[in-house]
Design an enzyme around this catalytic site. Structure first.
Site, PDB file in Angstrom:
ATOM      1  N   HIS A 110     -41.875  -2.809 -48.047  1.00  0.00           N
ATOM      2  CA  HIS A 110     -42.066  -1.424 -48.492  1.00  0.00           C
ATOM      3  C   HIS A 110     -43.511  -0.963 -48.341  1.00  0.00           C
ATOM      4  O   HIS A 110     -43.779   0.236 -48.291  1.00  0.00           O
ATOM      5  CB  HIS A 110     -41.584  -1.241 -49.942  1.00  0.00           C
ATOM      6  CG  HIS A 110     -42.507  -1.772 -50.984  1.00  0.00           C
ATOM      7  ND1 HIS A 110     -42.303  -2.965 -51.646  1.00  0.00           N
ATOM      8  CD2 HIS A 110     -43.644  -1.265 -51.523  1.00  0.00           C
ATOM      9  CE1 HIS A 110     -43.263  -3.165 -52.528  1.00  0.00           C
ATOM     10  NE2 HIS A 110     -44.089  -2.141 -52.469  1.00  0.00           N
ATOM     11  N   ASP A 140     -37.538  -7.420 -48.831  1.00  0.00           N
ATOM     12  CA  ASP A 140     -38.833  -6.762 -49.003  1.00  0.00           C
ATOM     13  C   ASP A 140     -39.974  -7.636 -48.476  1.00  0.00           C
ATOM     14  O   ASP A 140     -40.979  -7.837 -49.143  1.00  0.00           O
ATOM     15  CB  ASP A 140     -39.076  -6.401 -50.470  1.00  0.00           C
ATOM     16  CG  ASP A 140     -40.178  -5.362 -50.645  1.00  0.00           C
ATOM     17  OD1 ASP A 140     -40.468  -4.654 -49.660  1.00  0.00           O
ATOM     18  OD2 ASP A 140     -40.753  -5.271 -51.740  1.00  0.00           O
ATOM     19  N   SER A 215     -48.382  -5.391 -54.530  1.00  0.00           N
ATOM     20  CA  SER A 215     -47.258  -5.709 -53.654  1.00  0.00           C
ATOM     21  C   SER A 215     -47.731  -6.404 -52.381  1.00  0.00           C
ATOM     22  O   SER A 215     -48.613  -5.914 -51.682  1.00  0.00           O
ATOM     23  CB  SER A 215     -46.516  -4.429 -53.271  1.00  0.00           C
ATOM     24  OG  SER A 215     -45.934  -3.829 -54.395  1.00  0.00           O
TER      25      SER A 215
END
Length: 389
Positions: A110, A140, A215
């Site tokens: 993402h 992801d 992330s």
């Protein structure tokens, strides 16, 4: 066991030592005309000093392998509303880490979704354009590549299967754009994440702070090994999840060679077998995985699987829950013929099914797709407490 891991046991008495240290520090004495009191230099308890040095040395050793990922998008990710200025580039940031001296970098899918341009900034300030080698939105995970970079610090991938609940971990990243940040916590749990991600695979839950910008950063054990890739967190940031390193190792070869991950697929909606199902299905005990429905034309349908079959095993692997079936099927090579052992009206039957290729379906009208780990199937095919596979 490494020096780092052996010292970890000393952390059991950390709070007591902190209290002891603060209690033994003594009163401050005034020094100079300033409106404050200078602290008196006192010795730190040896155990606390060793722990302090351990964590600081570990963070210092790991940080050069952490990178800052900046992305410019021409269009917003699918779960973000469009801006009023459709032609204006959108920018976002994330984290990543170097896994190979050739310039390969791991991050979250993402982070680089809908990316027009990607820039990677190393810990020493050097900046390089990056390209996406491979990307998988189901887990992801993404693999990037930078060219012409030398003197890269590679972070080794450890074995997340050996990770135990309660072990100490560090989460590295760039939360809110604050570069080279390190947070400290423990492994809180190993299991399903908050949202449905890679079917059946256990994610690592940690209380180490994971915030927007973390992330793609590494979750590291006290041996300095990456055991997970920070992926998502609860809204308040109190619970974070990381993709386990064993799953990362399984997917990286496909991302590097094909640019994608080919997931196995049966085409059934499944659920747990409950006590209420025993009489109807002519079972003696609740075991296996119940097939609620079979999607027409999909591999299970072609192989003869029917609704109300109870799948007991695939190619000799015993199945105890829907997550077991999801994990086994998704990780089986596409096109492979497998033996499916099942109970049909109380009688054991064996079928041969050819594993198909999972293809991400579009979300139903009116429902916005979600970023990163997403449901394995459209919600309309997933009744409550059931999982499609």
């Amino acid at each position: 066991m490494s020096m780092f891991a052996s010292h970890a046991r000393a952390l059991v008495v950390l709070l007591a030592l902190v209290a002891l240290a603060s209690g033994c520090s003594g009163p401050s004495t005034a020094a100079g005309p300033g409106p404050w009191r200078e602290g008196v230099v006192t010795s730190v308890p040896p155990e606390l000093a060793r722990i302090n040095d351990l964590l600081a040395d570990l963070a210092e050793r790991l940080q050069p392998g952490l990178v800052y990922v900046r992305v410019q998008r021409a269009t917003p990710p699918r779960d973000e509303p469009a801006r009023e200025e459709p032609g204006e580039p959108r920018r976002s940031t994330g984290s990543g880490f170097v896994i190979d001296s050739s310039g390969l970098i791991v991050t979250n899918a993402h982070v680089v979704e809908s990316a027009g341009q990607i820039q990677v900034r190393l810990a020493d300030g050097r900046r390089f354009p990056a390209t996406v080698v491979g990307r998988d939105g189901r887990v992801d995970l993404a693999l990037l590549k930078i060219e012409g970079a030398s003197r890269l610090t590679v972070l080794p991938l450890g074995d997340s299967n050996k990770l135990r609940v309660g072990e100490l971990v560090l989460a590295l990243g760039n939360p809110f754009g604050l570069e080279q940040s390190v947070s400290f916590g423990i492994v809180s749990r190993k299991g399903a994440p908050l949202t449905v991600a890679a079917p059946g695979f256990d994610f690592i839950q940690t209380d180490a702070a994971i915030n927007p910008g973390n992330s793609g950063g590494p979750l590291v054990n006290l041996s300095g090994e990456v055991v997970g890739v920070n992926s998502m967190a609860a809204v308040n940031g109190s619970i974070g999840f990381a993709i386990p390193s064993t799953l990362v190792k399984m997917l990286l070869p496909q991302l590097a060679s094909k640019g994608r991950v080919d997931w196995g697929w049966l085409g059934v909606a499944i659920a747990e077998v409950t006590e209420d199902d025993l009489g109807r299905l002519k079972l003696r005990e609740p075991k296996g995985v119940l097939v609620r429905s079979v999607m027409p034309g999909e591999p299970a349908d072609k192989g003869g699987v029917r609704a109300d079959d109870v799948i007991l095993g695939i190619d000799g692997t015993r199945l105890e829950s829907p997550r077991d079936l999801q994990r086994v099927v998704s990780s089986t090579p596409v096109g492979k013929k497998v033996r499916v052992v099942l109970l049909r009206e109380g009688q054991e039957t064996e079928l041969e099914v050819t594993i198909g290729l999972y293809q991400e379906r579009e979300a139903p009208p009116g429902e916005a797709p979600r970023r990163g780990p997403r449901p394995a199937e459209p919600p309309r095919e997933t009744p409550p407490n059931e999982a499609p596979k």
